[in-house]
Every structure is written in structure tokens, then in C-alpha cells.
Design a protein around this motif. Structure first.
Motif, PDB file in Angstrom:
ATOM      1  N   PHE A 168       0.822  -1.204   0.000  1.00 55.01           N
ATOM      2  CA  PHE A 168       0.000   0.000   0.000  1.00 55.01           C
ATOM      3  C   PHE A 168       0.860   1.259   0.000  1.00 55.01           C
ATOM      4  CE2 PHE A 168      -2.905  -3.032   2.114  1.00 55.01           C
ATOM      5  CZ  PHE A 168      -4.046  -2.853   1.333  1.00 55.01           C
ATOM      6  N   ASN A 169       0.338   2.320  -0.632  1.00 54.51           N
ATOM      7  CA  ASN A 169       0.917   3.646  -0.431  1.00 54.51           C
ATOM      8  C   ASN A 169       0.223   4.297   0.764  1.00 54.51           C
ATOM      9  OD1 ASN A 169      -1.589   4.571  -1.355  1.00 54.51           O
ATOM     10  ND2 ASN A 169      -0.831   5.089  -3.385  1.00 54.51           N
ATOM     11  N   MET A 170       0.569   5.506   1.080  1.00 54.76           N
ATOM     12  CA  MET A 170       0.028   6.158   2.266  1.00 54.76           C
ATOM     13  C   MET A 170      -1.409   6.643   2.082  1.00 54.76           C
ATOM     14  SD  MET A 170       2.205   5.895   4.720  1.00 54.76           S
ATOM     15  CE  MET A 170       2.422   4.245   4.024  1.00 54.76           C
ATOM     16  N   ASP A 171      -1.945   6.483   0.879  1.00 57.05           N
ATOM     17  CA  ASP A 171      -3.357   6.783   0.646  1.00 57.05           C
ATOM     18  C   ASP A 171      -4.217   5.539   0.765  1.00 57.05           C
ATOM     19  OD1 ASP A 171      -2.938   9.521   0.154  1.00 57.05           O
ATOM     20  OD2 ASP A 171      -2.395   9.127  -1.934  1.00 57.05           O
ATOM     21  N   GLY A 172      -3.600   4.404   1.130  1.00 50.72           N
ATOM     22  CA  GLY A 172      -4.348   3.164   1.262  1.00 50.72           C
ATOM     23  C   GLY A 172      -4.659   2.506  -0.072  1.00 50.72           C
ATOM     24  N   GLU A 173      -3.916   2.856  -1.120  1.00 42.93           N
ATOM     25  CA  GLU A 173      -4.117   2.260  -2.436  1.00 42.93           C
ATOM     26  C   GLU A 173      -3.058   1.184  -2.676  1.00 42.93           C
ATOM     27  OE1 GLU A 173      -5.709   6.193  -4.849  1.00 42.93           O
ATOM     28  OE2 GLU A 173      -3.552   5.820  -4.657  1.00 42.93           O
ATOM     29  N   VAL A 174      -3.451   0.125  -3.374  1.00 36.14           N
ATOM     30  CA  VAL A 174      -2.525  -0.959  -3.683  1.00 36.14           C
ATOM     31  C   VAL A 174      -1.659  -0.545  -4.868  1.00 36.14           C
ATOM     32  CG1 VAL A 174      -2.279  -3.366  -4.377  1.00 36.14           C
ATOM     33  CG2 VAL A 174      -4.141  -2.694  -2.853  1.00 36.14           C
ATOM     34  N   ILE A 175      -0.358  -0.460  -4.653  1.00 35.45           N
ATOM     35  CA  ILE A 175       0.541  -0.122  -5.762  1.00 35.45           C
ATOM     36  C   ILE A 175       1.432  -1.301  -6.152  1.00 35.45           C
ATOM     37  CG2 ILE A 175       0.582   2.333  -5.213  1.00 35.45           C
ATOM     38  CD1 ILE A 175       3.378   1.847  -3.977  1.00 35.45           C
ATOM     39  N   GLY A 176       1.259  -2.444  -5.462  1.00 40.48           N
ATOM     40  CA  GLY A 176       2.048  -3.613  -5.813  1.00 40.48           C
ATOM     41  C   GLY A 176       1.504  -4.871  -5.165  1.00 40.48           C
ATOM     42  N   VAL A 177       1.853  -6.019  -5.755  1.00 40.82           N
ATOM     43  CA  VAL A 177       1.499  -7.321  -5.196  1.00 40.82           C
ATOM     44  C   VAL A 177       2.800  -7.998  -4.775  1.00 40.82           C
ATOM     45  CG1 VAL A 177       0.450  -9.568  -5.615  1.00 40.82           C
ATOM     46  CG2 VAL A 177      -0.542  -7.521  -6.651  1.00 40.82           C
ATOM     47  N   ASN A 178       2.963  -8.234  -3.485  1.00 41.35           N
ATOM     48  CA  ASN A 178       4.200  -8.800  -2.949  1.00 41.35           C
ATOM     49  C   ASN A 178       4.430 -10.197  -3.525  1.00 41.35           C
ATOM     50  OD1 ASN A 178       4.394  -6.480  -1.328  1.00 41.35           O
ATOM     51  ND2 ASN A 178       3.145  -7.421   0.274  1.00 41.35           N
ATOM     52  N   THR A 179       5.574 -10.374  -4.181  1.00 42.45           N
ATOM     53  CA  THR A 179       5.781 -11.590  -4.959  1.00 42.45           C
ATOM     54  C   THR A 179       7.035 -12.353  -4.595  1.00 42.45           C
ATOM     55  OG1 THR A 179       4.610 -10.583  -6.830  1.00 42.45           O
ATOM     56  CG2 THR A 179       6.004 -12.482  -7.324  1.00 42.45           C
ATOM     57  N   ALA A 180       8.147 -11.666  -4.368  1.00 43.11           N
ATOM     58  CA  ALA A 180       9.416 -12.368  -4.192  1.00 43.11           C
ATOM     59  C   ALA A 180      10.335 -11.600  -3.263  1.00 43.11           C
ATOM     60  CB  ALA A 180      10.098 -12.563  -5.548  1.00 43.11           C
ATOM     61  N   ILE A 181      11.342 -12.305  -2.753  1.00 41.42           N
ATOM     62  CA  ILE A 181      12.371 -11.684  -1.937  1.00 41.42           C
ATOM     63  C   ILE A 181      13.732 -12.149  -2.428  1.00 41.42           C
ATOM     64  CG2 ILE A 181      10.918 -11.466   0.114  1.00 41.42           C
ATOM     65  CD1 ILE A 181      12.384 -13.893   1.286  1.00 41.42           C
ATOM     66  N   LEU A 182      14.746 -11.347  -2.148  1.00 40.86           N
ATOM     67  CA  LEU A 182      16.125 -11.730  -2.396  1.00 40.86           C
ATOM     68  C   LEU A 182      16.750 -11.988  -1.038  1.00 40.86           C
ATOM     69  CD1 LEU A 182      18.406 -12.069  -4.478  1.00 40.86           C
ATOM     70  CD2 LEU A 182      18.968  -9.664  -4.132  1.00 40.86           C
ATOM     71  N   SER A 183      17.157 -13.244  -0.809  1.00 41.34           N
ATOM     72  CA  SER A 183      17.619 -13.581   0.532  1.00 41.34           C
ATOM     73  C   SER A 183      18.516 -14.811   0.483  1.00 41.34           C
ATOM     74  CB  SER A 183      16.432 -13.861   1.460  1.00 41.34           C
ATOM     75  OG  SER A 183      16.867 -14.388   2.697  1.00 41.34           O
ATOM     76  N   PRO A 184      19.643 -14.795   1.213  1.00 42.41           N
ATOM     77  CA  PRO A 184      20.505 -15.978   1.278  1.00 42.41           C
ATOM     78  C   PRO A 184      20.019 -17.011   2.279  1.00 42.41           C
ATOM     79  CG  PRO A 184      21.487 -14.194   2.536  1.00 42.41           C
ATOM     80  CD  PRO A 184      20.239 -13.634   1.897  1.00 42.41           C
ATOM     81  N   ASN A 185      19.076 -16.633   3.143  1.00 44.00           N
ATOM     82  CA  ASN A 185      18.646 -17.541   4.205  1.00 44.00           C
ATOM     83  C   ASN A 185      17.154 -17.816   4.213  1.00 44.00           C
ATOM     84  OD1 ASN A 185      17.600 -15.118   5.160  1.00 44.00           O
ATOM     85  ND2 ASN A 185      19.205 -14.832   6.688  1.00 44.00           N
ATOM     86  N   GLY A 186      16.417 -17.315   3.231  1.00 44.50           N
ATOM     87  CA  GLY A 186      14.985 -17.561   3.163  1.00 44.50           C
ATOM     88  C   GLY A 186      14.141 -16.552   3.910  1.00 44.50           C
ATOM     89  N   GLY A 187      14.766 -15.685   4.703  1.00 43.74           N
ATOM     90  CA  GLY A 187      14.037 -14.661   5.442  1.00 43.74           C
ATOM     91  C   GLY A 187      14.299 -13.288   4.879  1.00 43.74           C
ATOM     92  N   SER A 188      13.542 -12.302   5.345  1.00 42.95           N
ATOM     93  CA  SER A 188      13.669 -10.945   4.835  1.00 42.95           C
ATOM     94  C   SER A 188      14.980 -10.319   5.252  1.00 42.95           C
ATOM     95  CB  SER A 188      12.508 -10.084   5.337  1.00 42.95           C
ATOM     96  OG  SER A 188      12.690  -8.729   4.967  1.00 42.95           O
TER      97      SER A 188
END
Length: 496
Positions: free
Chosen positions: A236-256
Motif C-alpha cells: 500500500f501507499n500512504m493513501d491506502g491504495e494498492v501499488i504492488g502485489v508482494n511476490t518475491a524476496i532476495l535472501s541468502p537464508n529464506g528470510g527478509s
């Protein structure tokens, strides 16, 4: 004299006192200003925004029935003398390999309409037999779970559209314009990380226009915490609008670790609209193979600067019917300047199927406009049976040019290389590993079909093209090379 000295001293003391008062007043003003800035910098709590939009965020649980195979699969090879031993061991421990088992997965999503349409990632629900959607209770309300059905999916953008039937209108959120999001803007990620239930994390837009693996990728990078289970949830942006769909992460250990990616809403909206209307995507199709124009290619073709998309092949399709040719550089599509191949692919895909568009190309030192009626990419992909990889075969040495050992194409070479009987060109039988040609990917077995955007069939043809390019003051020669039928342009330096 003494009286005069005292008078001067008094006036000087008064001036010092006045200056001290002024400095105190100025310092007070600075302090007040600093406090005001500090208050503004702290900002307001995100709680009101989170409370407003959270009822539209959902947890998604999928269940898949997996048919198990008999035997100790993955432990010992089939037929191994240890197979019976491991089977007896599994039987003693109560393992029934023949019985099917259920596999569960977790993800997130969000409601986009009061009648129950929900957006999530395709990989969250892929191959699922059952999809359960859990709504965020809030305000002490009991947990609500509904079964969802799949309306449509798109693997290319990893988006899926679901539908639930609720007893009343559902709380929902709307899409915002991801193109106006700036690096540094605050964002909120919501979802079900690691199966822990509803969770909120905050961060900023770290980068824009990230490309991961697909032709239609346009990811927003964020440092808002995204973990497994957040997939499919909203950014969400600060207006409460969806600007993206969380899809992937870059991580060496599987966590954020603060590098997460959300598919931009302006891509998602187009996909969702098509899934909602047709149950599938319907992308425009131009029907060309293209590659980026490098600086040396631009110089070899006489272009003022690199840019556009160079057509390397024109198979049967809309482009061929309209008259586009290999060697054309597409500089404008439907009134929009083409910067590179990625931009062109996205623009064509987002254009309505069946629309007639004006395509401006650079050809033979000038520009031409071609009217093309777009086809549908999905139909073309279904019709394309794919081509077999062909092994490279050595051929007899004939001439050494530009770091390449080149031979004219003969019937024997056509058969050895698996080429069509009417194939024409020059075969590369060897490449000097210290040459520019090798560095740019040319290998033995490649077929040169054009040089300087003209066909070549003999060594003499190639030498003539080289001389023409030198006379024109060009430092590079543009070659059209095919490998296994797949064409691409390569520019090689003519300077010795």
C-alpha cells in the motif's frame, strides 16, 4: 575626562546587554523551530491507515492431494539390493508410501470488489485442490473462512484472480497508480508471513522498474519486511491504495533482509481486468524476434545513437504480413518511442489484440512507417511447436576472417548441421578464443546469413561487405547469425 569615560562605558554595557538579549531570542526561535521539525519528522502513527485497509487483506491456505509412489523413493535407486531393506524399515515405522497425502501451503491476498474478487500470486494457488480464504476479523469479530474458486491465472506475471461467495458485501481496496510512486515514498506491506497470521510491516520504495525473469516484469523493490507467506499480499501507499502485489524476496537464508519485490499495480490491473472478463490473458503479438541495439551495432547501421529494437527474424505472423523485415530497427510503436526490447515487449503485450498500430522503423538509412494489425500472443505460443536443438558439427577450413574460420555452405554441411535444403550462408567452423567474435558469443556451427544487412553466400560476398563498410567510414560490420534456427545480430570491429 573621567565622566566622559564612564558615559562611554555605560553605553558599551547597554549595547552588550542588548546583543545578549537578541541572541537569546534568536536561540529560542531556533529551538522552537527544531522542535516543530522534530514533531513533523516523527509523523503520525500508521495505525489508523492499517485499521482502515486491513479488513480487505486475507490469508490464503491451499491444499493439494499428492499421489505417493510405492517404494523408498528418493532414498535408494530403484532395483537396488537395499530397496527391500528400506521398505521393511518404513513398514516397521508405520510409513504407508502407497497412501496419498495432502500438502498445505500458505499465502496472502486482498479483496478488490465487494462481491468477492480476490487477487493473489499464481504460485500460491497453483495445482491446489482446495483454496480457503480467511478474513481478518477485527473489532472482536469471529474468524470467517470461505472457499474460493479460481477465475483465471497468469504465469508470466504470477497473478491469480479468485472469487468467493459471501453472505454480504465485503470490504475491499482499490489499485493506485504505481507509475507515480517515487523512490523514498513510504509503503506498507500486509499479509500472513511464515503462517503467523495477519501482520503489517512498513518501509519505503527502494527502487523502481526492477526486472527479475519475465518479459513483462515491472517490480517495485521495497525494504518493508516480506517473508514467505506474504506472497500475494498487497503493498500500500500512504493513501491506502494498492501499488504492488508482494511476490518475491532476495535472501541468502529464506528470510527478509530488506530486499523484497512487488509486481507494480499498473501491470497487475491490466492482467486482472482480462482475467475477470475472459478468464485468461489476451496479449498483443507483433510476431518478430528482436534484440537490443548496442553502440557498435548502431555505428554499423549508421544510426545516430543506440536505441530501439532490432528485428533479427520475422516468422509467419502479423509483422511479416505487414512487410516488416529482418534488419529493421523499430524506433516507435503506436506513437510511443521504443527505447529497448524490454519496453517494446511490454507495450505490445499491453496493446489490444486486433488493433492496427503504426510502427516506425529505420531501414536502409531512412525511416518507414508500417501499419500492423496485432495478433494474440497466447494463440501464437500454442501454435508454436518449438524447435529442436541441433548439434554443432565441424566443417573443413576455408578462410580466416575477423577471428572466424568460415566455410561456404554445402549439401554435406546442411545435412551435418540439420539445416533445410534451401538454407544459405557461411558456416563458422572455428572461432579464435582470443577474438572479439568469441567474446560476443559466436561459436563453431553458427551460420552467417547476412553481412551489412545483405545476404552472403560466398567468402567473396563477405569480403565485399567488409570493404563496402570500410568505404562508408564504418568501424564495425553487422552480421546476422543463426544457431539452431534462432537468429541474432552481432557487430564485429573492422579495425585491425
Amino acid at each position: 575626562m573621567q565622566a566622559k569615560a564612564r558615559s562611554v562605558s555605560v553605553r558599551w554595557d547597554e549595547r552588550i546587554e542588548w546583543m545578549r538579549v537578541m541572541w537569546l531570542a534568536f536561540a529560542g526561535m531556533l529551538l522552537l523551530l527544531a522542535q516543530t521539525v522534530a514533531v513533523q519528522a516523527r509523523g503520525e502513527s500508521l495505525a489508523p491507515l492499517a485499521e482502515k485497509i486491513s479488513p480487505a487483506v486475507v490469508n490464503i491456505t491451499t491444499s493439494t492431494l499428492i499421489e505417493s509412489q510405492a517404494g523408498p523413493q528418493g532414498i535408494v535407486p530403484e532395483g537396488s539390493p537395499f530397496e527391500d531393506f528400506f521398505r521393511e524399515f518404513q513398514d516397521r515405522n508405520g510409513d504407508d508410501d502407497d497412501a496419498p497425502r495432502r500438502s498445505n501451503a500458505l499465502g496472502s491476498g486482498f479483496v478488490i470488489s465487494e462481491d468477492g474478487f480476490i487477487v493473489t500470486n499464481n504460485h500460491v494457488i497453483a495445482e491446489a485442490d482446495e483454496i480457503l480464504v480467511e478474513f481478518f476479523p477485527g473489532d472482536g469479530q469471529p474468524k470467517q473462512e470461505l472457499v474460493a474458486k479460481v477465475i483465471g491465472t497468469d504465469e508470466k506475471t504470477d497473478i491469480a484472480l479468485l472469487k468467493v461467495e459471501a453472505s454480504g458485501p465485503l470490504k475491499y481496496v482499490t489499485f493506485g497508480d504505481s507509475d507515480v510512486a517515487r523512490v523514498g515514498d513510504w509503503v506498507i506491506a500486509m499479509g500472513n508471513p511464515l503462517g503467523q497470521g495477519f501482520s503489517v510491516s512498513a518501509g519505503i520504495v527502494s527502487a523502481r522498474n526492477r526486472e527479475l525473469s519475465g518479459s513483462y516484469d515491472d517490480y517495485i523493490q521495497t525494504d518493508a519486511a516480506i517473508n514467505r507467506g506474504n506472497s500475494g499480499g498487497p503493498l500500500f501507499n500512504m493513501d491506502g491504495e494498492v501499488i504492488g502485489v508482494n511476490t518475491a524476496i532476495l535472501s541468502p537464508n529464506g528470510g527478509s533482509i530488506g530486499i523484497g519485490f512487488s509486481m507494480a499495480s499498473n501491470v497487475v490491473v491490466k492482467v486482472v481486468d482480462q482475467l475477470r472478463e475472459f478468464g485468461e490473458t489476451r496479449r498483443g503479438w507483433l510476431g518478430v524476434r528482436i534484440q537490443d541495439v548496442t553502440p557498435d551495432m548502431a555505428e554499423a547501421m549508421g544510426l545516430e545513437k543506440p536505441g530501439g529494437a532490432l528485428i533479427s527474424d520475422v516468422p509467419e505472423g502479423p509483422a511479416k504480413e505487414a512487410g516488416l523485415k529482418a534488419g529493421d530497427v523499430i524506433t516507435s510503436f503506436d506513437g510511443v518511442e521504443v527505447e529497448d526490447t524490454r519496453g517494446l515487449v511490454r507495450q505490445v503485450g499491453e496493446t489490444e489484440v486486433g488493433k492496427s498500430v503504426r510502427v516506425i522503423v529505420h531501414r536502409d538509412g531512412g525511416t518507414q512507417t508500417v501499419l500492423v494489425t496485432l495478433g494474440r500472443r497466447e494463440d501464437a505460443e500454442r501454435a508454436d511447436s518449438g524447435e529442436q536443438e541441433r548439434e554443432e558439427a565441424p566443417v573443413d577450413e576455408d578462410a580466416d576472417i575477423l577471428g572466424l574460420t568460415i566455410s561456404p555452405l554445402t549439401d554435406t554441411l546442411r545435412e551435418d548441421l540439420g539445416l533445410d535444403a534451401d538454407a544459405e550462408g557461411l558456416v563458422i567452423s572455428d572461432v579464435d578464443q582470443a577474438s572479439e567474435a568469441y567474446a560476443k558469443g559466436l561459436r563453431a556451427g553458427d551460420l552467417i546469413t547476412e553481412a551489412g544487412q545483405q545476404k552472403v553466400e560466398t567468402i567473396g560476398d563477405l569480403e565485399e561487405r567488409m570493404e563496402e563498410s570500410r568505404e562508408a567510414g564504418r568501424k564495425s560490420l553487422l552480421l546476422l547469425v543463426r544457431r539452431g534456427g534462432d537468429p541474432r545480430f552481432v557487430a564485429l570491429s573492422l579495425e585491425e
